[in-house]
Design an enzyme around this catalytic site. Structure first.
Site, mmCIF file in Angstrom:
data_model
loop_
_atom_site.group_PDB
_atom_site.id
_atom_site.type_symbol
_atom_site.label_atom_id
_atom_site.label_comp_id
_atom_site.label_asym_id
_atom_site.label_seq_id
_atom_site.Cartn_x
_atom_site.Cartn_y
_atom_site.Cartn_z
ATOM 1 N N SER A 142 -8.396 3.255 1.686
ATOM 2 C CA SER A 142 -9.817 3.290 2.028
ATOM 3 C C SER A 142 -10.018 3.772 3.450
ATOM 4 C CB SER A 142 -10.428 1.890 1.881
ATOM 5 O OG SER A 142 -11.753 1.867 2.354
ATOM 6 N N TYR A 155 -10.455 -7.238 3.047
ATOM 7 C CA TYR A 155 -10.223 -6.031 2.245
ATOM 8 C C TYR A 155 -9.639 -4.915 3.115
ATOM 9 C CZ TYR A 155 -11.424 -1.706 -0.234
ATOM 10 O OH TYR A 155 -11.380 -0.465 -0.822
#
Length: 250
Positions: A142, A155
């Site tokens: 990400s 995350y």
């Protein structure tokens, strides 16, 4: 363009929804035989099985929780029995939640790490006996690692951990010809977007589209394009890298 993927064998985790579904279907259309998994049964599983049957090929969709060592071992065993080898492994299954850091329970921190990091580790380690020179392992990362996003510290930390794991494994297995790379995603348009109320969805699309150089959100098939490149011989000298598929987001 023919990437020479026909007949290759792939394992893709979390392949029944969103980006994972796009990857599985694109690989199948390119002639790759795919084993994929899901955590909970439902319409998404049925729909993927139906679509794969229409495309043709030798595919398998099985239930597996990637945070569970026994279930991962069983998943990879399915691939071994079906294919005997793997040319591509895609660590796509992931967990996310949005919680202020000061209120983040340790149980939730551990849950997200168990899926995103330990899950990838378990899949790779179990798959190693099926990988050989020319095999490609891709983990979905990400752009949050570079940007940092409030309420997603846990995350973001998992995706940073994947990048470090990727670099080390590329060095450790480079002599064997096994390549490891990360594909770092920006904001991708998936079915979750259309579950939002219309006004909220429109605001999100406008906000994040404006942050990209291309002025729009990404599509699952565009992520799949990067995966297929990394599975092909065109990328045979690419390893230990993080490839950004984010539309130039900032």
């Amino acid at each position: 363009m023919d990437l020479g993927l026909t007949g290759k064998k792939a394992l893709v985790t979390g392949g029944t929804r969103g980006v994972g579904r796009g990857i599985v279907l694109a690989l199948a259309r390119a002639g790759v035989d795919v084993v994929t998994c899901y955590q909970q049964p439902g319409e998404a599983v049925t729909a993927l099985e139906r679509d794969l049957k229409e495309i043709g090929g030798d595919h398998l969709v099985v239930q597996a929780d990637v945070s569970d060592p026994a279930q991962v071992a069983a998943l990879v065993e399915h691939a071994r029995v079906k294919f005997g080898r793997l040319d591509l492994v895609v660590n796509n299954a992931g967990a996310i939640s949005h919680i202020p850091y000061a209120e983040l329970p340790v149980e939730e921190f551990q849950r997200v790490f168990a899926v995103n990091v330990t899950g990838a580790h378990l899949v790779i380690q179990n798959a190693l006996p099926l990988l050989d020179a020319g095999s490609s392992v891709v983990s979905i990362g990400s752009k949050a690692v570079d940007a940092g996003i409030p309420l997603r510290s846990h995350y973001t930390a998992t995706k940073a951990a994947l990048a470090g794991l990727n670099r080390s494994l590329a060095k450790e297995f480079g002599a064997k010809g096994i390549r490891f790379n990360v594909v770092a995603l920006g904001v991708v348009e998936t079915e979750n977007l259309y579950k939002m109320p219309e006004e909220q969805r429109a605001l999100m699309v406008e906000r994040y589209s404006a942050k990209t150089a291309l002025g729009r959100l990404g599509l699952p098939e565009e992520v799949a394009g990067a995966i297929m490149w990394l599975a092909s011989d065109l990328s045979r000298y690419v390893t230990g890298s993080t490839v950004s598929v984010d539309g130039g987001i900032s």
